[in-house]
Every structure is written in structure tokens, then in C-alpha cells.
Design an enzyme around this catalytic site. Sequence first.
Site, PDB file in Angstrom:
ATOM      1  N   GLU A  56      29.080 -31.652  -0.991  1.00 55.36           N
ATOM      2  CA  GLU A  56      30.348 -31.222  -0.398  1.00 55.36           C
ATOM      3  C   GLU A  56      30.282 -31.245   1.125  1.00 55.36           C
ATOM      4  O   GLU A  56      31.211 -31.698   1.800  1.00 55.36           O
ATOM      5  CB  GLU A  56      30.717 -29.817  -0.881  1.00 55.36           C
ATOM      6  CG  GLU A  56      30.929 -29.717  -2.388  1.00 55.36           C
ATOM      7  CD  GLU A  56      29.669 -29.373  -3.159  1.00 55.36           C
ATOM      8  OE1 GLU A  56      29.780 -28.765  -4.236  1.00 55.36           O
ATOM      9  OE2 GLU A  56      28.554 -29.714  -2.680  1.00 55.36           O
ATOM     10  N   ALA A 169      -0.038 -51.022 -30.495  1.00 55.65           N
ATOM     11  CA  ALA A 169      -1.138 -51.904 -30.087  1.00 55.65           C
ATOM     12  C   ALA A 169      -1.764 -52.504 -31.339  1.00 55.65           C
ATOM     13  O   ALA A 169      -1.487 -52.069 -32.463  1.00 55.65           O
ATOM     14  CB  ALA A 169      -2.189 -51.125 -29.295  1.00 55.65           C
ATOM     15  N   SER A 175      -2.256 -54.505 -26.176  1.00 59.78           N
ATOM     16  CA  SER A 175      -0.863 -54.060 -26.224  1.00 59.78           C
ATOM     17  C   SER A 175       0.004 -54.706 -25.159  1.00 59.78           C
ATOM     18  O   SER A 175       1.195 -54.409 -25.088  1.00 59.78           O
ATOM     19  CB  SER A 175      -0.794 -52.538 -26.058  1.00 59.78           C
ATOM     20  OG  SER A 175      -1.300 -52.147 -24.785  1.00 59.78           O
ATOM     21  N   ASP A 207      -7.007 -47.191 -20.894  1.00 57.45           N
ATOM     22  CA  ASP A 207      -6.174 -48.214 -20.263  1.00 57.45           C
ATOM     23  C   ASP A 207      -6.309 -48.285 -18.745  1.00 57.45           C
ATOM     24  O   ASP A 207      -5.882 -49.273 -18.139  1.00 57.45           O
ATOM     25  CB  ASP A 207      -4.692 -47.965 -20.605  1.00 57.45           C
ATOM     26  CG  ASP A 207      -4.435 -48.002 -22.097  1.00 57.45           C
ATOM     27  OD1 ASP A 207      -5.240 -48.610 -22.822  1.00 57.45           O
ATOM     28  OD2 ASP A 207      -3.431 -47.408 -22.529  1.00 57.45           O
ATOM     29  N   GLY A 301      -0.808 -41.716 -25.210  1.00 60.48           N
ATOM     30  CA  GLY A 301      -1.243 -42.326 -26.451  1.00 60.48           C
ATOM     31  C   GLY A 301      -0.813 -41.503 -27.652  1.00 60.48           C
ATOM     32  O   GLY A 301      -0.174 -40.454 -27.530  1.00 60.48           O
ATOM     33  N   LEU A 304      -1.869 -37.419 -27.748  1.00 64.52           N
ATOM     34  CA  LEU A 304      -1.061 -36.452 -27.002  1.00 64.52           C
ATOM     35  C   LEU A 304       0.378 -36.470 -27.491  1.00 64.52           C
ATOM     36  O   LEU A 304       1.011 -35.410 -27.612  1.00 64.52           O
ATOM     37  CB  LEU A 304      -1.111 -36.748 -25.501  1.00 64.52           C
ATOM     38  CG  LEU A 304      -0.274 -35.811 -24.620  1.00 64.52           C
ATOM     39  CD1 LEU A 304      -0.646 -34.348 -24.839  1.00 64.52           C
ATOM     40  CD2 LEU A 304      -0.414 -36.184 -23.150  1.00 64.52           C
TER      41      LEU A 304
END
Length: 371
Positions: A56, A169, A175, A207, A301, A304
Site C-alpha cells: 500500500e 530411481a 535417476s 547424491d 529420499g 525421510l
Amino acid sequence: MHAVHVDPPMRLALDLAARARAVCAPNPAVGCVLVDTGGQVIGQGQTQAVGQAHAEVMALRDAAVRGHSVVGATAYVTLEPCAHQGRTGPCCEALVAAGLGRVVASIQDPNPRVSGQGFARLRAAGIEVLVGPGAEESRELNIGFFSRMRRGLPWVRMKAASSLDGRTALPNGASQWITSAEARADGHAWRARADVVLTGIGTVLDDDPRLDVRLDGVRRQPVLAIVDSQLRTPLNARLWEVTARGVRLYGAVDDAARRRALIERGAEVVLLPDAHGRVDLAALLRDLGGREVNEVHVEAGHRLNGALLRARRVDELLLYQAPLLLGEGPGIAALGALDTLAEGWRFEWHEAQRVGSDLRLRARAPGREEL
């Protein structure tokens, strides 16, 4: 989400709010457009970085720079003007002082320090107030802010890319890449809108990802949070290459030497053990809410992912599905075996859209649409 027609000034205000998302956290993303009595746009603005002007005030400044009077004008704003003194002054008072004649707002602010008080102040000053146009889109832009204000918790969005048969994967771990370049770029856009990217130590070790946002024009990198019970994050991992962001490790088992080395490497270490020697995920999300985190983007992954789903801590699934069958391989989440269908984790469809050669699916946990 269904597209709903709104008048052009509110459409512009919503577009401005969308642009603000990249810089305004932890504040909500808000856009404001000022229109004179003849229907002409005379000022516009959007929420700036935290501690700076709200939408605003930016619109009022823009009108002043253009040399326009705002007396009697209409303000189209995507969220109720704030009514409290926070890092900046109350926006409703700025609109009253400027002599606005009318305010059209999308939705009431869920912040209990505002929550209707801004509208009440405007009406008390004789300003006409209309609420509702663009409400659904404004809420979607600020879904994490609504979550934090109403639950004290950030909105948790879990992203995964898989084949048609749900594989993320091959059995050997390959993957890259299941989904298309367009889907990967879209995933980066969702990563960019989050305040925190959450992953697990398994993903870091397997990874070695950077987990940053790699899009042109990115103005901030989300904090990277890692669920790392035993503080095993390598000091030479690629994630440290991204210097323009914070890294926070959530551990459960303290190791003074590792903790010291990680802190020296630039991490913040937070120990939140549960009764089983793992990170307490509920406490982790409460901690993020207390740090004014609105949206958490999970890229992890299957372990988790499974833990978060089993704990009922996922608000939204963001799934990219390629038209490909892979056979065996890890799935999206390790949920374990169920005895009955009723034990399954049921979600509600929110959106389905083609992105490149893939399909983007969004689903939400029951009850989340009411936040």
C-alpha cells in the site's frame, strides 16, 4: 485451483503480489493498485523485503511520483491492510491519511494482530470496504503464511519425480533424468518460492546435491535444512558451494568435534532428539515456524519422505510423473506394509497439469483447504 475472473485492477494487484514472493518473506506477498474516480491506474506497488515498505505504501509513493492525487481513489489490495506497528507502520493508517475513498481487498489477514482490525479502522474513517475478489488466488500465494499464522507451522510441500509405476530411481541408484528439462525447471520454481529446502542425510551422502535454485534472476536462495541425526554431513559436500544461503543441520546425537567442525564450515546445528535417537520431526517443524518460515520444500529420499508422511507432517504432494515404466527400484516414500486399505495415507487432488512431456500432480492432505 479454479481460475476466477477479477476486475483488471485486482488482476494487476495479484500479479504484483506474485512478483513479491521472491523477496518479501516472512511477510505475505501483497500487491496494491490505486485507481482514480475515472477508472485510471494512478499508482501500484508490492511488498518489499522484510523491514521495508508494504504494498500500500509503495503504491501511494508511486502515485506521488507520478503526480496524482489519491483523494477519493480506490485501492485494490490482495490482503487486508495491516493495522499494527510491526517492522513498519500500519498500512490502514497510511490509506486513511491519504484520503482514499474505497478499498477492495481479496481476503482478511490471518495474523491475529490484524484479522479484521484493518478493515474496521478503514470503515471507521468512512472508507468503503469490499472484501472477496481474488481471495482464492491471494490465499494460494500466501498458503504458508496462512499456515503459520493459524497453526504455528509452515506449509510442508513434498516434491518427487517418478515413473508411471512410482519409481524414483533404478535399483542401481540411477535417476538422472526420469523427467523432462521442463519439469526440472518447474521444480526449481517451486523450490525458489520456499523459505527452506528440507532434505535428509541419506540424500546428501548418496547424491551429493547442491539443492539450490538455478534459475535466471533469482534474488534469494532458500535456507537448506538437513535432517542429520548423527551429524554426518561431509565438510566437502557440494551443498557448501552455494554461499548465498544458510545451512541448518537438525541432529539428534551430539558429537562435539563434528558439531564444531560443521559450525566452522558455516552451518547452524540444532539438536532435537526424539525418544528413539532420531530427529523429532514435529519439533523441527515447530522450530521452523518459530523462525517465521512460511513454506518448506521437501526434496528427500524415500526414508525421510516416509517418516514425514507417517508422522502426518506433509500438507501437499508435488509429484512429477514421466510417461515411463521402470519396473523395480525405490519408490517415493518408505511407508512399510499395510494390512488394510483404510490404513493408507489419503490425499485430495488439487491440480493436474502437463509440464513438458510429464504430468505435474498436486494433492493435499484432508482439511488443508480450510487453513
